[in-house]
Write an enzyme that holds these catalytic residues in place. Structure first.
Site, PDB file in Angstrom:
ATOM      1  NE  ARG A  85     -35.196 -35.223 -15.044  1.00  0.00           N
ATOM      2  CZ  ARG A  85     -34.866 -34.079 -15.639  1.00  0.00           C
ATOM      3  NH1 ARG A  85     -34.921 -33.962 -16.958  1.00  0.00           N
ATOM      4  NH2 ARG A  85     -34.465 -33.055 -14.928  1.00  0.00           N
ATOM      5  CG  HIS A 129     -37.168 -28.641 -14.344  1.00  0.00           C
ATOM      6  ND1 HIS A 129     -36.865 -29.835 -14.984  1.00  0.00           N
ATOM      7  CD2 HIS A 129     -37.121 -27.695 -15.304  1.00  0.00           C
ATOM      8  CE1 HIS A 129     -36.658 -29.604 -16.275  1.00  0.00           C
ATOM      9  NE2 HIS A 129     -36.806 -28.309 -16.497  1.00  0.00           N
ATOM     10  CD  GLU A 174     -31.403 -28.343 -18.599  1.00  0.00           C
ATOM     11  OE1 GLU A 174     -31.908 -27.215 -18.696  1.00  0.00           O
ATOM     12  OE2 GLU A 174     -31.488 -29.178 -19.508  1.00  0.00           O
ATOM     13  CG  ASN A 301     -31.036 -32.669 -19.206  1.00  0.00           C
ATOM     14  OD1 ASN A 301     -31.186 -33.867 -18.921  1.00  0.00           O
ATOM     15  ND2 ASN A 301     -31.686 -31.711 -18.584  1.00  0.00           N
ATOM     16  CE1 TYR A 303     -33.887 -31.114 -25.580  1.00  0.00           C
ATOM     17  CE2 TYR A 303     -32.369 -30.635 -23.774  1.00  0.00           C
ATOM     18  CZ  TYR A 303     -33.620 -31.037 -24.225  1.00  0.00           C
ATOM     19  OH  TYR A 303     -34.595 -31.358 -23.315  1.00  0.00           O
ATOM     20  CD  GLU A 368     -34.502 -31.935 -19.857  1.00  0.00           C
ATOM     21  OE1 GLU A 368     -34.273 -31.102 -20.760  1.00  0.00           O
ATOM     22  OE2 GLU A 368     -34.782 -31.606 -18.692  1.00  0.00           O
TER      23      GLU A 368
HETATM   24  O1  IFM Z   1     -37.727 -27.356 -21.852  1.00  0.00           O
HETATM   25  C1  IFM Z   1     -36.396 -27.422 -21.440  1.00  0.00           C
HETATM   26  C2  IFM Z   1     -36.292 -28.105 -20.098  1.00  0.00           C
HETATM   27  O2  IFM Z   1     -37.048 -27.455 -19.131  1.00  0.00           O
HETATM   28  C3  IFM Z   1     -34.850 -28.120 -19.635  1.00  0.00           C
HETATM   29  N1  IFM Z   1     -33.987 -28.644 -20.643  1.00  0.00           N
HETATM   30  C4  IFM Z   1     -34.112 -28.154 -21.985  1.00  0.00           C
HETATM   31  C5  IFM Z   1     -35.568 -28.199 -22.424  1.00  0.00           C
HETATM   32  C6  IFM Z   1     -35.703 -27.682 -23.870  1.00  0.00           C
HETATM   33  O3  IFM Z   1     -35.247 -26.367 -23.938  1.00  0.00           O
END
Ligand code: IFM
Length: 463
Positions: A85, A129, A174, A301, A303, A368
């Protein structure tokens, strides 16, 4: 390599056509900021402004992927990566954002796509992006409705060139970050600090997505998979008090439902505007219908999560104060990444199941997932990043469990292939499964890269 959980210890089964990928984005890895006719973006301007990024670092050179693309694709092939990606730099293709095409920009992406396909790696293209052409910012950027129309034109330009070869397309990455971090908190380009502006920008971003879909559909191969990538931070209440439940609901509307509700239900979450104490965006009669145009997949995405409890409301920033909550941190016993984000794999499983249940997307792709840690390169061939291996294996396990319980997950992409420019944090945070020694641009596969390779290989041999 040290001993890490091996692929067989992940107790989940994935379909044979599941995409196992890695992700990057143009401004974060490409460099070559002033080459081959690329126009400036808002990130060139923002990073070039003193005080906006860590030590004034910029994406001018980044991981030099623009010049090392073949080497990086060969590296992916060596690791057995199944999908890549990447994002297309809008100002590389249309230096003014609209109008005259810079075909050398498109040539680069065409070479990249061909190179990936030659190595049996599936491309997943993200069209935006965050690197908006600076020329469009001069006309208001995402605060100007015209930018949404320009985006749809740009999407068509790219689809006309690559649509015969690329199957997976994401419009935006995002939009929450573009809208809020870019216009509300000022941490990202273009650096505005106005919540009302964030709401307006968010609406135009959504509109851009909706307007681009038919243009992409018209110029891509049949069976093309069109979608959008959203970031989610699931919110958990830290106690049972009604006011905590209420503030968790508000935080959830802000962090998680602002974009998905209009996309899948054709309306904004009711509490969003009142909780933020802002006005709804001005819109035309058909906007919400355009925004809710059905797409083929939802990119997710993930985290970390947020654990919150009620606090006294105030109109002062930060946003948690306006939303009348405070974040519980550190959570006793929890591990944290270098970004200060709690490692919470169960949140990914909960999220995927919730998205499946509440929105029934045709498909979900984890576009992500990854972690920044302080990696030490020994100067030879080793970077022992055991915490990243643990992070990835636990999150992949969570994806497997969500899949087994009914979430239609079709792929998983590690953020990131390479260490890269982490926006306002510059190069101080390393997310890669491949280490980049910036002075030499040498690539060193980290233990997590070898681990991911062995995980993918084990899936292949068992399917
Ligand atoms: O690096 C970023 C990415 O550009 C978008 N999502 C989160 C990642 C980590 O912060």
């Amino acid at each position: 390599m040290q001993h890490y959980p091996d692929a067989r210890e992940i107790n989940a089964s994935f379909p044979p056509d599941f995409l196992w990928g890695v992700a990057t984005s143009a401004y974060q890895v490409e460099g070559a900021a002033y080459e081959d006719g690329r126009g400036p973006s808002i990130w060139d301007a923002f990073a070039g402004t003193p005080g906006k990024t860590y030590q004034g670092e910029t994406g001018d050179i980044a991981a030099d992927h623009y010049h090392r693309m073949e080497e990086d694709v060969a590296l992916m092939a060596r690791l057995g990566i199944g999908a890549y990606r990447f994002s297309i730099s809008w100002p590389r293709v249309l230096p003014q954002g609209r109008g005259k095409l810079n075909s050398r920009g498109l040539d680069f992406y065409e070479r990249l796509v061909d190179c990936l396909l030659a190595h049996n790696i599936t491309p997943l293209v993200t069209l935006f992006h965050w690197d908006l052409p600076l020329a469009l910012q001069a006309d208001g950027g995402w605060l100007n409705r015209e930018t949404a129309l320009a985006f749809a034109d740009y999407a068509e330009v790219v689809a006309r060139r690559l649509g015969d070869r690329v199957r997976w397309w994401a419009t935006l990455n995002e939009p929450w970050c573009s809208a809020y971090l870019g216009h509300g908190s000022g941490e990202h380009a273009p650096g505005l600090c106005d919540l009302q502006a964030a709401i307006i920008a968010g609406h135009h971003l959504l509109l851009a997505h909706g307007l681009a879909l038919p243009r992409l559909r018209a110029f891509t191969r049949s069976g093309a998979q069109l979608g959008i990538v959203l970031n989610f931070t699931p919110v958990y209440p830290a106690d049972g008090r009604p006011e905590t439940q209420e503030s968790a609901l508000q935080a959830d509307a802000f962090h998680n439902r602002w974009f998905i509700e209009p996309l899948y239900h054709g309306r904004y979450p009711e509490v969003l505007f009142s909780a933020l104490q802002v006005q709804p965006p001005a819109m035309e009669a058909t906007d919400l219908e355009v925004i809710a145009t059905p797409c083929d997949f939802l990119g997710v995405n993930y985290y970390t999560r947020l654990l919150v409890r009620a606090s006294s409301p105030t109109r002062e920033e930060p946003i948690s104060a306006r939303l009348a909550h405070e974040t519980v941190a550190p959570v006793p016993g929890a591990c944290y990444t270098e970004m200060g984000w709690e490692v919470y794999p169960a949140g990914l499983k909960d999220l995927l199941l919730r998205l499946q249940q509440d929105y029934q997307p045709k498909a979900l792709v984890v576009t992500e997932n990854g972690a920044a840690f302080r990696d030490e390169w020994d100067g030879n061939e080793h970077v022992h990043d055991g915490r990243r291996v643990a992070y990835l294996s636990q999150h992949i396990q969570a994806v497997g469990e969500a899949l087994a319980e009914g979430a239609a997950v079709r792929g998983y992409f590690v953020w990131s292939l390479l260490d890269n420019f982490e926006w306002a944090f510059g190069y101080s945070k390393r997310f890669g499964i491949v280490y980049v020694d910036y002075p030499t641009q040498r690539r060193i596969i980290k233990d997590s890269g070898y681990w991911y390779a062995s995980f993918i290989a084990a899936r292949r041999s068992s399917s």
